[in-house]
Design a protein around this motif. Structure first.
Motif, mmCIF file in Angstrom:
data_model
loop_
_atom_site.group_PDB
_atom_site.id
_atom_site.type_symbol
_atom_site.label_atom_id
_atom_site.label_comp_id
_atom_site.label_asym_id
_atom_site.label_seq_id
_atom_site.Cartn_x
_atom_site.Cartn_y
_atom_site.Cartn_z
ATOM 1 N N VAL A 249 0.764 -1.226 0.165
ATOM 2 C CA VAL A 249 -0.027 -0.032 0.014
ATOM 3 C C VAL A 249 0.852 1.205 -0.104
ATOM 4 O O VAL A 249 0.325 2.355 0.308
ATOM 5 N N HIS A 250 2.007 1.103 -0.301
ATOM 6 C CA HIS A 250 3.163 2.228 -0.308
ATOM 7 C C HIS A 250 2.822 2.880 -1.674
ATOM 8 O O HIS A 250 2.640 2.481 -2.589
ATOM 9 N N GLN A 251 3.340 4.348 -1.723
ATOM 10 C CA GLN A 251 3.434 4.958 -2.913
ATOM 11 C C GLN A 251 5.018 4.746 -3.333
ATOM 12 O O GLN A 251 5.699 4.375 -2.232
ATOM 13 N N ASP B 130 7.780 6.387 -3.092
ATOM 14 C CA ASP B 130 8.711 6.861 -2.156
ATOM 15 C C ASP B 130 8.502 6.052 -0.723
ATOM 16 O O ASP B 130 9.449 6.456 0.463
ATOM 17 N N HIS C 294 0.040 4.949 0.570
ATOM 18 C CA HIS C 294 -0.616 5.844 -0.623
ATOM 19 C C HIS C 294 -1.671 6.460 -0.061
ATOM 20 O O HIS C 294 -2.580 5.711 0.761
ATOM 21 N N GLY C 295 -2.051 7.863 -0.304
ATOM 22 C CA GLY C 295 -3.301 8.338 0.112
ATOM 23 C C GLY C 295 -4.559 7.473 -0.457
ATOM 24 O O GLY C 295 -5.425 7.669 -0.006
ATOM 25 N N GLY C 296 -4.510 6.991 -1.727
ATOM 26 C CA GLY C 296 -5.602 6.232 -2.408
ATOM 27 C C GLY C 296 -5.983 4.941 -1.548
ATOM 28 O O GLY C 296 -7.007 4.738 -1.343
ATOM 29 N N ALA C 297 -4.975 4.515 -0.813
ATOM 30 C CA ALA C 297 -4.991 3.280 0.144
ATOM 31 C C ALA C 297 -5.835 3.795 1.382
ATOM 32 O O ALA C 297 -6.729 3.052 1.810
ATOM 33 N N SER C 298 -5.447 4.984 1.689
ATOM 34 C CA SER C 298 -6.383 5.615 3.024
ATOM 35 C C SER C 298 -7.512 5.772 2.609
ATOM 36 O O SER C 298 -8.545 5.545 3.471
ATOM 37 N N HIS D 287 -4.919 14.308 4.129
ATOM 38 C CA HIS D 287 -3.756 13.540 4.621
ATOM 39 C C HIS D 287 -2.803 14.474 5.219
ATOM 40 O O HIS D 287 -2.190 15.512 4.564
ATOM 41 N N SER E 36 2.568 10.987 7.206
ATOM 42 C CA SER E 36 2.951 9.820 6.487
ATOM 43 C C SER E 36 3.100 8.762 7.497
ATOM 44 O O SER E 36 3.575 8.759 8.831
#
Length: 140
Positions: A46-48, A50, A54-58, A90, A93
């Motif tokens: 679920v990482h972007q 970097d 990821h905000g989309g996973a949130s 968001h 991090s």
């Protein structure tokens, strides 16, 4: 936890088979009179790029718990629920561990419901603050 609460959590978790919730490993962990809480592991899945959540996973976590809360607190035999709008801010991090999403009802109308979903890390720090509007449509 009462038997009724355990039953609600069991139902919520059982309907996640072969869905996005299963893919993201979302698990419903607590329910009260006006809230439902789920958790999701934070891992490379679920990482972007970097290495942070990821905000989309949130947002997927927020919509999942808010929609499930609508089913819990409405008569699911009479209505089906759809999310019609979601927004997210968001603010922190997260690289690993778990995040927890607690959906609390702000407005429980007959047709539309408004949910606040606070996503926190394991220490209780706010990660994202989300708002979800759901609509209850009568089953035919």
């Amino acid at each position: 936890m009462t038997e009724h609460r355990e039953k609600i959590l069991s139902i919520c978790n059982s309907i996640c088979k072969n869905t996005l919730m299963e893919t993201l490993e979302i698990e419903y962990v607590d329910v009260g009179e006006n809230y439902l809480t789920a958790r999701m592991p934070v891992s490379p899945k679920v990482h972007q790029p970097d290495g942070v959540l990821h905000g989309g996973a949130s947002v997927a976590l927020a919509e999942s718990v808010g929609s499930a809360a609508s089913y819990v607190f409405l008569d699911a035999k009479e209505f089906f629920v759809r999310g019609i709008e979601i927004s997210a801010n968001h603010v922190k991090s997260v690289q690993e561990g778990f995040v927890f999403a607690k959906a609390s009802i702000i407005h429980k109308g007959r047709t539309t419901q408004l949910w606040e979903i606070k996503i926190t890390d394991e220490e209780g720090n706010l990660v994202s603050n989300c708002k979800l509007t759901t609509i209850a449509l009568p089953r035919k």
